[in-house]
Structure formats: structure tokens, C-alpha cells
Design a protein around this motif. Sequence first.
Motif, short mmCIF file in Angstrom:
data_model
loop_
_atom_site.label_atom_id
_atom_site.label_comp_id
_atom_site.label_asym_id
_atom_site.label_seq_id
_atom_site.Cartn_x
_atom_site.Cartn_y
_atom_site.Cartn_z
N GLY A 34 80.65 -39.19 -4.17
CA GLY A 34 81.43 -39.23 -5.40
C GLY A 34 80.97 -40.29 -6.37
O GLY A 34 81.12 -40.13 -7.60
N HIS A 35 80.39 -41.36 -5.84
CA HIS A 35 79.83 -42.41 -6.70
C HIS A 35 78.34 -42.21 -6.96
O HIS A 35 77.71 -43.05 -7.62
CB HIS A 35 80.06 -43.78 -6.06
CG HIS A 35 81.50 -44.23 -6.13
ND1 HIS A 35 82.07 -44.70 -7.29
CD2 HIS A 35 82.47 -44.25 -5.19
CE1 HIS A 35 83.34 -45.02 -7.05
NE2 HIS A 35 83.62 -44.74 -5.80
N ALA A 36 77.78 -41.12 -6.44
CA ALA A 36 76.36 -40.77 -6.67
C ALA A 36 75.42 -41.90 -6.27
O ALA A 36 74.41 -42.15 -6.93
CB ALA A 36 76.15 -40.38 -8.13
N VAL A 37 75.75 -42.58 -5.17
CA VAL A 37 74.92 -43.71 -4.74
C VAL A 37 73.58 -43.22 -4.18
O VAL A 37 72.51 -43.73 -4.53
CB VAL A 37 75.67 -44.55 -3.69
CG1 VAL A 37 74.75 -45.62 -3.11
CG2 VAL A 37 76.90 -45.20 -4.31
N MET A 38 73.63 -42.22 -3.32
CA MET A 38 72.41 -41.72 -2.68
C MET A 38 71.90 -40.49 -3.44
O MET A 38 72.63 -39.51 -3.59
CB MET A 38 72.70 -41.35 -1.22
CG MET A 38 71.48 -40.95 -0.41
SD MET A 38 70.23 -42.25 -0.23
CE MET A 38 71.14 -43.51 0.66
N PRO A 39 70.65 -40.53 -3.94
CA PRO A 39 70.10 -39.37 -4.65
C PRO A 39 70.15 -38.12 -3.78
O PRO A 39 70.04 -38.19 -2.56
CB PRO A 39 68.64 -39.79 -4.93
CG PRO A 39 68.67 -41.28 -4.90
CD PRO A 39 69.70 -41.65 -3.88
N GLU A 40 70.31 -36.98 -4.43
CA GLU A 40 70.46 -35.72 -3.69
C GLU A 40 69.30 -35.44 -2.75
O GLU A 40 69.49 -34.93 -1.65
CB GLU A 40 70.64 -34.56 -4.67
CG GLU A 40 72.01 -34.54 -5.35
CD GLU A 40 72.24 -33.24 -6.09
OE1 GLU A 40 71.57 -32.25 -5.76
OE2 GLU A 40 73.10 -33.22 -6.99
N ASP A 41 68.08 -35.79 -3.17
CA ASP A 41 66.92 -35.47 -2.35
C ASP A 41 66.81 -36.36 -1.10
O ASP A 41 65.94 -36.12 -0.25
CB ASP A 41 65.63 -35.56 -3.17
CG ASP A 41 65.36 -36.94 -3.72
OD1 ASP A 41 66.27 -37.80 -3.71
OD2 ASP A 41 64.22 -37.18 -4.18
N ARG A 42 67.69 -37.33 -0.98
CA ARG A 42 67.65 -38.20 0.19
C ARG A 42 68.92 -38.11 1.03
O ARG A 42 69.04 -38.78 2.05
CB ARG A 42 67.42 -39.66 -0.25
CG ARG A 42 66.10 -39.85 -0.97
CD ARG A 42 65.81 -41.30 -1.24
NE ARG A 42 65.74 -42.08 -0.02
CZ ARG A 42 65.48 -43.39 0.02
NH1 ARG A 42 65.30 -44.04 -1.12
NH2 ARG A 42 65.42 -44.03 1.16
N ARG A 43 69.86 -37.31 0.61
CA ARG A 43 71.15 -37.27 1.31
C ARG A 43 71.04 -36.71 2.72
O ARG A 43 71.67 -37.22 3.65
CB ARG A 43 72.16 -36.46 0.49
CG ARG A 43 72.65 -37.18 -0.74
CD ARG A 43 73.64 -36.35 -1.54
NE ARG A 43 73.99 -37.05 -2.78
CZ ARG A 43 74.75 -36.52 -3.73
NH1 ARG A 43 75.24 -35.29 -3.59
NH2 ARG A 43 75.02 -37.21 -4.82
#
Length: 325
Positions: A34-43
Motif C-alpha cells: 500500500g505504501h509502494a515500498v517494494m517495486p513490483e518487479d521485486r515483490r
Amino acid sequence: MTAVGNRELWCPLASSVHPMRAAIESDSMAWLDGHAVMPEDRRTEFRSGAPAALGSHTYPRGTRAGTQLASDFITWLFAFDDLYCDANRIGSDPVEFSAVIGELIEVLEDPGRANSPELPVARALRDLDGRVAAMCSPVQRRRWADDTEKYLLAKLWEAGRRRAGSLPPLASYVHLRRLGGANVACLMLTDISLGCEVPAEVMCSPPMTALVKAAADLADLDNDLLSFARESGPGEEFPINGVTAAALHGARDTAAAVDCVLRFRDSRMRTLLELSARFAQSQDGPAADFSRGVCDWVGGHIDWIMKSGRYSQLPLGSGDWSLPR
């Protein structure tokens, strides 16, 4: 007792898991997303190490809200470490890294004023700070914030040591590693998670201070022992690790360095057991509960680290570093 090849990780402490583990883990990952801490390509890679499961192992007796808060903080720590400390070049550049550290410390010192634009990792830390403040006394919030700031500043020390390719002797290394591991900051959430407060005169007393330090050192050194093989592999940067420190200052080879760290680590376990037994017999309810929570924390950390898959079970020195539970 956990086998480490022909060596052992000695842990006589029992471990348990919070009964709401699945919900807590799911909510921690949703909070981080929700806070977009981890980029999508690394989740996907990040989730594979089960970072959000550690809170339920280390705060098994906490309230639902208290353990959730602790779990979210731990998940934030893993994300920050992965993004800025280990897997990103900025963690090897003390000058560039200091700008990130400065923004995060500003969040803790002046939480009411947000920078624009704000790093996602800073925005998430601001949310954590607000929730800590709402759940506990100002003294408890200050303890947690101060130790989180020490963690952030110690990461700069790590960046400098990584750049220099050097570490101090093991005893000095352990002191700085204690700050850079964030475990003291995590332990400051123990009484908050239980819904109580250890009085300042007890929390600051030499026995309680020594108990917290021993617990933090155990988590740090267990982490070092289990992650050294991965950190020292081909293509990896200079490992900030107790085995490295021992190898640089007198150990004849890697196996001897590992044994040196194990002996140091076992001495910290003896200290923890002695002090926790003393607090368990005391008439101070919050102190006894906190001490019990610290033991939960150490036993839970070892249990999680063996199950998480985050740390590679690779050969280290002359031993077989397969780790059955």
C-alpha cells in the motif's frame, strides 16, 4: 539444539507462533504494498523469503494490534535492507546513502512534516511512527525511535566498512552490529505488543540492558553464521559479517572463524538465560513479561530463520551447513 554441520546452534528456548499468523503476514505485505515500498518487479523475490512471517514468530503472545505493528516494522526493515543496503549500489556509497538516511531520521525527529516528494520507504516509516505513538506512552515511543535512529546511523557505518573492505575485531564488531541489526529497536516493541510498559528505571537498569543486548547479539550472530556463505559467494560485495571480522583478526581459516563466532554467540546465550531467569522470579509483572517476551523473540527468530528460505544453506568452511530442525 540446531545442527550446523559438525557444529551446533545451541538454543534451549522454546518457540511458538502467534495464532493469527496467516492474517498478520498477509496484512503486513498488504501494508508494505500500500505504501509502494517494494517495486513490483521485486515483490515476488521479496515475498519468497517470508519476511512478514518473522513478527508472528518473535511476538507470539502479543495482542493482535501489537504483533501486527511489530510485524509491519520488521517487514519494513527487510524491505529497506534489500532496497538500500545489500542489493543496491547506494549501500556501498556512504555519501549518497547519507541522503536517504537523513530523510528517514527526519521522519522520526519531525514526524509532522513530510518532504515533497517523499520516498516510499520514508512515507511507510512515518505511518509506523504514528501508530507506535498512538499505541504506547511517549517514553516507549522515544525508546523505539531512538533505537531506530541508531540502526539507520549504523547502516552508514556498514556502508563505510563495505567501501573500505575492513572490519574491527569481533568484540568491537558485535557492538556496531548490534546497532546495525535493528534488533534492539524491534525488542523495544516487546512490551508495547503485550499491552504493558516496563518502567524507565527497570528498562534502563544494567540487568535489563544486558538482557536486551544479549538477545540482539544472538539474532545478529545467528544471522551472520547462516548468511555468510551467501554473502561471501562469487560476485558478492565485502560481507559485513562476524565470520569476516574473526577471519580478519587472527582466525587461521574460515572454519576457525566460524568456531570463534559460535563461542562468542554461546556466551551471549548463557547471559540471556541467566538474566531472564532472574527476571522471571521477580515480582515486577511488566519486567517479567518483557523478559519472557525477549526469550520468545530469540527462540522465534531461530525458528523462523530455519524455515524462511531467506538464507542459503551453503557449505561454509569444512562443515556441511545443512540445518535440520
